[in-house]
Design a protein around this motif. Structure first.
Motif, short mmCIF file in Angstrom:
data_model
loop_
_atom_site.label_atom_id
_atom_site.label_comp_id
_atom_site.label_asym_id
_atom_site.label_seq_id
_atom_site.Cartn_x
_atom_site.Cartn_y
_atom_site.Cartn_z
N GLY A 1 0.78 -1.23 0.00
CA GLY A 1 0.00 0.00 0.00
C GLY A 1 0.81 1.28 0.00
O GLY A 1 0.26 2.38 0.01
N ASP A 2 2.15 1.17 -0.04
CA ASP A 2 3.02 2.34 -0.04
C ASP A 2 3.30 2.74 -1.49
O ASP A 2 4.36 2.44 -2.05
N LEU B 1 -9.32 -11.26 -5.90
CA LEU B 1 -10.16 -10.22 -5.30
C LEU B 1 -10.52 -9.15 -6.32
O LEU B 1 -11.66 -8.69 -6.37
N SER B 2 -9.55 -8.74 -7.14
CA SER B 2 -9.86 -7.73 -8.16
C SER B 2 -10.83 -8.29 -9.20
O SER B 2 -11.70 -7.56 -9.71
N ALA B 3 -10.72 -9.58 -9.51
CA ALA B 3 -11.67 -10.20 -10.44
C ALA B 3 -13.07 -10.23 -9.84
O ALA B 3 -14.07 -10.04 -10.55
N ALA B 4 -13.16 -10.45 -8.52
CA ALA B 4 -14.46 -10.41 -7.85
C ALA B 4 -15.06 -9.01 -7.90
O ALA B 4 -16.27 -8.84 -8.12
N VAL B 5 -14.23 -7.99 -7.72
CA VAL B 5 -14.70 -6.60 -7.79
C VAL B 5 -15.23 -6.29 -9.18
O VAL B 5 -16.29 -5.68 -9.35
N PRO C 1 -5.07 0.98 -0.09
CA PRO C 1 -5.81 1.54 -1.23
C PRO C 1 -6.74 0.54 -1.91
O PRO C 1 -7.84 0.91 -2.33
N LEU C 2 -6.31 -0.73 -2.02
CA LEU C 2 -7.18 -1.73 -2.65
C LEU C 2 -8.41 -2.00 -1.80
O LEU C 2 -9.52 -2.17 -2.33
N THR C 3 -8.24 -2.03 -0.49
CA THR C 3 -9.39 -2.21 0.41
C THR C 3 -10.36 -1.05 0.28
O THR C 3 -11.59 -1.26 0.20
N GLU D 1 -11.96 0.43 -10.71
CA GLU D 1 -11.36 -0.82 -11.18
C GLU D 1 -9.84 -0.68 -11.05
O GLU D 1 -9.17 -0.24 -11.97
N PRO D 2 -9.28 -1.03 -9.89
CA PRO D 2 -7.85 -0.80 -9.69
C PRO D 2 -7.00 -1.61 -10.68
O PRO D 2 -7.29 -2.79 -10.90
#
Length: 1003
Positions: free
Chosen positions: A664-665, A818-822, A857-859, A999-1000
């Protein structure tokens, strides 16, 4: 007015009194004209002789049209689009949006139909808005506005990618695929009941779904021979028979990789991906198939590699825990008549009485019986003499789960045979001694030949260098029955024989044999783990590497073989196996302060740490990966043999940015990559592939920081250089182009991103395989680009299939899963399937918080999307609280100008508006619009979404003139940029507030 109006045939009413009150502010002529355009004759032709309530009641009583359209809804939409009704247009759209029974797609289609009618009947002199050459919004003539409103239907020149194996609709052609099955034993004896039981179990218990049948028992009882006999006896009932050596998972993956090739499946460099494709193909084919997993150890190694339906699976194992996993048939020693029959088949001069005595001495163990019979046949030694010598060579054999007499009888036999070999054929004996320090899996003669110049002892060294002598040695192994020589020129020594030989060696001979094994495996190492042509050799070496003691070897080449094996396992998709071997090597080598290149800062230790960190990162153990990689970088920098600009240092350094992004940095990641880029330029120059790779990594950080312009420029330059170096279809060039598509998406240039992805994704399929990590990421981006281009329905299968494939590869906790789920949740929500979207979104958010932390940031991006779903379901309190917390956290962590923060701010203004705090909503919307125009540009689609919400907030706070002007100009801009039929343009036109989802890009 009598009964309240209702929407005939479908939708439940909104507030009827509110609708009547709104329509009273419309011009009567507009109401009459709207009714006539819909093919309705109003109760009176005079606009002054009817009441609005009567007109609404009358239209509401009309039957739906043949296409199911609802007259009252179309009527209200038509009035809302008339230029004379601009003052009430927003309120009329709000009334329609609150109707129950109409999904979002229906509402948009009704809106577009009304808008088309309004364009055809556009009154002269009405002003619309467009963008001038300077980018400012200003009025245009009515004819131009009509052109803008032509509303051509959205169509994508897109053919969905065929994911999976193409299947013919006709009957399957006869197919005969046969692989890996050992030669049939011509002396197979007995076991008729076991064969019958096995056949019945496979037929009855695998009728609905594949239920593997396990043959379990101690070593030497004949499990494999029983499976071999079954295969040959019933082979005519199968189209595909595939035998898999299953003691090591790497061997399983290698075998399934070959089966995939024989099946004609798409080739991929990832063996685990290929194994999944094979499972899917077998589960859906009409062909009859049989898989045999021979000598499987742990259930976890195989349970994920069994097709769900369509055929039969047999598994052999010494591990008794299999009996609690699948149906199991226990294979025990021979009955005495079977023992006697086998001995007399093999030794034709043995009497029944002697056979009885021999069976008694050997405990009816099939392996021992077979070996003893082979020995007697080769030596012609009388059984009485054999039995007399036998008791002098009894040696305890350590083997779990054995009957007490077994190891002793086998050990005595093996020692007796081996002493004879040492006298008659010392080279053969030395070869067997070498195999005593290898695994129980086969080793090819070609691999032995490749090590002919290795530092092995005599006389074995001379045999390896002379093909005639080597062939003689192999024949001797086959003759004496101490090793199994396959028809494919592979040598295999049973583990019981290995144990007995190993126990019988002196310390000096044991050390010599172990060193011989290490020398041969080290010399056979191809030193090219990234080259797929070398993978069969690595697959052979892998089961023997640890048993031969390569990790603890004093040979320098042995350490390199271990390092290459760690890398090989990672490359083929066995990241868990790579971690296991890497942990063993790193732990042992850190402690070794005497051998060259070992110790805490030794070069081989640091290389193993680097490869282990990659495998840990791949399996989601990111924190340990980061610490290990940091330690390796410091070690390389401080080691005088390497230093700051050495290749190993730079390659390891390049992973720091990824570790920081995952942590996250984002700013720290960019700073690290700035340093890494400069070092690469100093070491390699600007155009070297390694420098270009690091520039690509830097662009990843720029994207995550919402600096899409800079990332776009960097990726364009990299692509130009990569094309010159490798061509347009090389995997490096394709990966860079996928990154460019992500830049275009971030810049709001959705259709450009879509066109690029439609071109490169099929190439990635063919070059890398459909489930390679790069391909999976590109497919996800393709689905996102389809959705943002307005093709919601076309995007859904991409998002759904990608989620399935990514979770199958990584599990549910991995960042990519997780990004695919989003992405799938965002797509479902856009299509109005908010219930399913909520399950995915909330589940992903919970996992993000657990894996990455609350303020990563992803959270926070996932939280922003989840709040949108809550709003879509009417869960306004949940949405308000989640957006409020997320907006504040994003402002703290990323700043108010970051794209994620701007999305959260615009969405939170929606909550404030829903809570009827119009002033606070407007304040936040106005500020967000100004920030977005500065950060993203005035024409970015998300800036226009902010403008839509700001316009509604101005209207809600009494500033109707300014609000309507902003809304009109924004709708025109959205139509120009996205297309007039785009759902976001349509939603703005029908008075719906905009939602800004996230959509990160991948880290």
């Amino acid at each position: 007015m009598t009964d309240p109006p209702h929407v005939a045939g479908s939708a439940a009413p909104s507030d009827p009194a509110l609708l009547v009150a709104l329509l009273r502010d419309a011009m009567p002529s507009t109401l009459v004209e709207a009714a006539r355009e819909l093919g309705l004759d109003s109760p009176s032709d005079s606009p002054h002789e009817f009441e609005v309530a009567r007109l609404v009641e009358w239209i509401d009583g009309q039957s739906p049209a043949a296409d199911g359209s609802i007259p009252l809804v179309h009527f209200v939409e038509r009035v809302a689009h008339d230029p004379t009704s601009s003052a009430i247009s927003h309120a009329l759209h709000d009334w329609i949006n609150t109707l129950a029974g109409l999904d979002t797609g229906q509402q948009r289609e009704i809106h577009l139909t009304a808008l088309r009618r309004a364009v055809r009947h556009h009154p002269p002199g009405h002003e619309a808005y467009t963008h001038g050459e300077d980018g400012q919004i200003g009025p245009i003539e009515a004819t131009q506005a009509g052109d803008v409103g032509a509303l051509s239907s959205f169509a994508l020149a897109h053919t969905p990618l065929a994911v999976g194996i193409a299947k013919s609709g006709g009957a399957p052609e006869p197919v005969r695929i046969w692989g890996g099955v050992p030669l049939r034993n011509p002396d197979f004896t007995g076991r008729e009941t076991l064969l019958s039981n096995l056949r019945k179990a496979l037929e009855t218990r695998s009728a609905a779904s594949v239920l593997p049948q396990t043959l379990h028992g101690m070593g030497g009882v004949g499990k494999t021979q029983l499976a071999v006999e079954f295969v040959y006896r019933y082979s005519d009932q199968y189209d595909i028979v595939w035998w898999i050596a299953a003691e090591q998972q790497t061997l399983v993956l290698q075998s399934l990789f070959e089966l995939g090739r024989r099946l004609g499946l798409p080739q991929t460099q990832d063996m685990r991906q290929t194994a999944t494709m094979v499972m899917d193909a077998l589960a859906t084919t009409k062909l009859r198939w049989l898989l045999v997993y021979d000598n499987a150890l742990e259930p976890n190694d195989v349970t994920g590699l069994v097709p769900s339906s369509g055929g039969h699976v047999i598994l052999t194992s010494r591990n008794q825990t299999w009996a609690s996993v699948w149906d199991a048939i226990e294979v025990d020693v021979f009955d005495r008549p079977e023992s006697v029959e086998l001995i007399r088949k093999r030794g034709d001069v043995i009497t029944r009485e002697d056979a009885e005595k021999l069976a008694e001495k050997l405990g009816d163990l099939p392996l021992a019986l077979d070996q003893a019979a082979s020995w007697q046949q080769a030596t012609r030694m009388p059984v009485s003499e054999y039995l007399e010598l036998f008791d002098h060579h009894v040696r305890e054999l350590l083997d779990e789960g054995r009957p007490a007499s077994y190891p002793m009888t086998v050990a005595a036999f093996v020692n007796l045979a081996f002493e004879k070999l040492r006298v008659d054929a010392p080279a053969v004996a030395q070869l067997l001694e070498l195999f005593a320090f290898l695994g129980a899996e086969p080793l090819s003669v070609s691999l032995l030949r490749s090590a002919k110049n290795s530092a092995v002892s005599q006389p074995l060294a001379g045999v390896l260098r002379d093909s005639i002598k080597l062939n003689r040695t192999i024949r001797a192994l086959r003759q004496y029955g101490l090793a199994k020589v396959g028809g494919d020129q592979s040598i295999q020594v049973h583990r019981l024989v290995q144990l007995v030989i190993r126990e019988g060696l002196s310390d000096d001979l044991a050390e010599q044999s172990r060193r011989n094994a290490q020398a041969i495996l080290s010399a056979a190492n191809p030193e090219a783990p990234d080259d797929s042509s070398s993978w069969p050799t690595y697959a052979q070496i892998e089961p023997h590497l640890q048993l031969a003691g390569l990790v603890d070897s004093q040979l320098r080449d042995a350490h390199q073989a271990v390092i290459d094996q760690i890398r090989y396992l990672y490359i083929i998709g066995d990241a868990d196996g790579s971690c296991r071997l890497g942990e063993i090597a790193v732990d042992a080598w850190r402690k070794n302060r005497t051998a060259p290149n070992l110790g805490p800062s030794g070069g081989h230790t640091l290389l193993a740490m680097r490869h282990l960190a990659n495998a840990l990162r791949e399996t989601g153990r990111t924190e340990r990966a980061r610490k290990l990689n940091d330690e390796a970088v410091r070690g390389f920098e401080q080691n005088p043999e390497y230093g700051r600009l050495h290749e190993h240092t730079l390659y390891t350094l390049s992973n720091i940015g990824a570790d920081l992004r995952i942590a996250g940095d984002l700013n720290g990641a960019l700073a690290s990559e700035d340093d890494t880029v400069e070092r690469h330029r100093a070491a390699y120059g600007d155009d070297d592939p390694e420098t270009l790779r690091i520039l690509g990594n830097r662009a990843v950080s720029l994207r995550l920081l919402s600096r899409f312009d800079e990332a776009h420029g960097a990726d364009q330059q990299a692509i130009s250089r990569l094309r010159d170096l490798f061509g347009d279809s090389h995997w490096r060039t394709l990966a860079a182009q996928a990154n460019l598509a992500r830049d275009l998406y971030g810049l709001g240039r959705y259709e450009e991103a879509l066109a690029l992805l439609q071109r490169i994704v099929p190439l990635q399929h063919s070059v890398l395989g459909e489930r390679h990590p790069y391909t999976l990421l590109a497919i996800r981006t393709l689905g996102v680009a389809l959705r943002k281009s307005g093709a919601y329905a076309e995007a859904l299968p991409y998002a759904r299939n990608n989620y399935r494939d990514v979770t199958a590869r990584y599990g549910t906790d991995h960042e990519n899963a997780l990004s695919a789920a989003v992405t799938l949740a965002n797509t479902l929500r856009a299509l109005g399937q908010a219930g399913e979207a909520r399950n995915l979104a909330t589940g992903a958010l919970t996992t993000y918080r657990r894996v990455f932390g609350d303020e990563h940031p992803l959270t926070l991006a996932a939280a922003t999307n989840t709040a949108i779903v809550h709003r879509a379901l009417g869960e306004h309190r949940e949405a308000f609280d989640l957006d409020n917390q997320t907006f504040q956290a994003l402002t703290r962590t990323l700043g108010e100008n970051h794209g994620y923060t701007l999305c959260a701010a615009s969405n939170h203004a929606n909550n404030l508006a829903q809570a009827h705090d119009a002033t606070a909503a407007r304040d936040l919307s106005e500020k967000t619009l100004d920030l977005s125009r500065s950060a993203r540009g005035r024409r970015h689609p998300y800036t226009l979404s902010c403008a839509v919400n700001t316009a509604f907030d101005r209207i809600a706070t009494g500033d109707a003139v300014s609000g309507q002007a902003l809304l009109d100009e924004t709708i025109v801009a959205l139509s120009e940029i996205l297309g007039p039929d785009h759902p976001e343009a349509v939603d703005a036109s029908r008075g719906k507030r905009a939602e800004c989802d996230i959509e990160p890009p991948p880290t």
